[in-house]
Design a protein around this motif. Structure first.
Motif, PDB file in Angstrom:
ATOM      1  N   GLY A 121      49.561  47.941  30.819  1.00 53.91           N
ATOM      2  CA  GLY A 121      49.260  46.490  30.372  1.00 53.91           C
ATOM      3  C   GLY A 121      49.712  45.626  31.501  1.00 53.91           C
ATOM      4  N   LEU A 122      50.456  46.045  32.555  1.00 54.72           N
ATOM      5  CA  LEU A 122      50.640  45.155  33.835  1.00 54.72           C
ATOM      6  C   LEU A 122      49.261  44.891  34.434  1.00 54.72           C
ATOM      7  N   ALA A 123      48.823  46.030  34.611  1.00 56.44           N
ATOM      8  CA  ALA A 123      47.406  46.138  35.382  1.00 56.44           C
ATOM      9  C   ALA A 123      46.365  45.017  34.478  1.00 56.44           C
ATOM     10  N   ALA A 124      46.203  45.422  33.204  1.00 53.06           N
ATOM     11  CA  ALA A 124      45.406  44.440  32.384  1.00 53.06           C
ATOM     12  C   ALA A 124      45.762  42.759  32.607  1.00 53.06           C
ATOM     13  N   ALA A 125      47.197  42.631  32.647  1.00 55.42           N
ATOM     14  CA  ALA A 125      47.278  41.322  32.902  1.00 55.42           C
ATOM     15  C   ALA A 125      47.124  40.691  34.335  1.00 55.42           C
ATOM     16  N   ILE A 164      53.949  37.170  35.373  1.00 54.03           N
ATOM     17  CA  ILE A 164      52.505  37.216  35.765  1.00 54.03           C
ATOM     18  C   ILE A 164      52.545  36.274  37.120  1.00 54.03           C
ATOM     19  N   ARG A 165      53.011  35.064  37.140  1.00 56.32           N
ATOM     20  CA  ARG A 165      53.160  34.059  38.143  1.00 56.32           C
ATOM     21  C   ARG A 165      53.670  34.806  39.416  1.00 56.32           C
ATOM     22  N   GLN A 166      54.819  35.614  39.191  1.00 53.23           N
ATOM     23  CA  GLN A 166      55.361  36.095  40.352  1.00 53.23           C
ATOM     24  C   GLN A 166      54.690  37.425  40.926  1.00 53.23           C
ATOM     25  N   TRP A 167      54.140  38.252  40.044  1.00 56.71           N
ATOM     26  CA  TRP A 167      53.359  39.341  40.313  1.00 56.71           C
ATOM     27  C   TRP A 167      52.052  38.742  41.287  1.00 56.71           C
ATOM     28  N   ARG A 168      51.455  37.638  40.626  1.00 59.71           N
ATOM     29  CA  ARG A 168      50.227  37.026  41.298  1.00 59.71           C
ATOM     30  C   ARG A 168      50.764  36.719  42.663  1.00 59.71           C
TER      31      ARG A 168
END
Length: 145
Positions: free
Chosen positions: A60-64, A125-129
């Motif tokens: 799910g994280l990979a999809a996001a 998501i912002r932090q991951w990006r």
């Protein structure tokens, strides 16, 4: 389900699935996912492998984080050939395989779709990006392809 070693090619994989792949692509049961596409993490790199995990939330994280405008999708997949621990998140960078992440040069067959997984918040998501942008800017952060 008890994990037991599966010998695949030269590697021993301590997982027997089920396996998942996160993407924004709209796929059908029976479709094959293949290597040869741009990395979601370093877009100048064409990937030699297709990646998957035994953790639905990891997919799910990979999809996001996947590039594209489609909806986040987590597909249930079956490897069609040998696979190995993903060296980007396992022994070459971290001990063991805590993310239960794998890769294969052989296609993955879509056998279903998962609709229930823990989705990331917009802030996560912002932090991951941001982390990925820093990784992309850091020439020392290499993808093991």
């Amino acid at each position: 389900m008890e994990n037991k070693p599966i010998v695949t090619g030269e590697a021993t994989v301590l997982d027997n699935g089920p396996f998942y792949h996160g993407t924004r692509a709209d796929l059908q049961i029976g479709d094959l996912l293949t290597a040869g596409f741009r990395s979601n993490y370093k877009p100048d790199v064409i990937m030699n492998h297709i990646y998957f995990t035994a953790l639905p939330d990891g997919a799910g994280l990979a999809a996001a984080l996947a590039r594209g405008d489609g909806h986040e999708r987590v597909y249930i997949v079956e490897p069609t050939g040998t696979f190995e621990n993903d060296p980007n998140v396992t022994d070459k960078k971290f001990p063991g395989n805590p993310t239960r992440s794998y890769r294969s040069q052989a296609p993955l067959k879509v056998v279903g779709e998962l609709t229930d997984w823990v989705r990331q918040t917009p802030e996560q998501i912002r932090q991951w990006r941001e982390r990925l942008a820093n990784l992309e800017a850091n020439s020392n952060a290499e993808i093991i392809n």
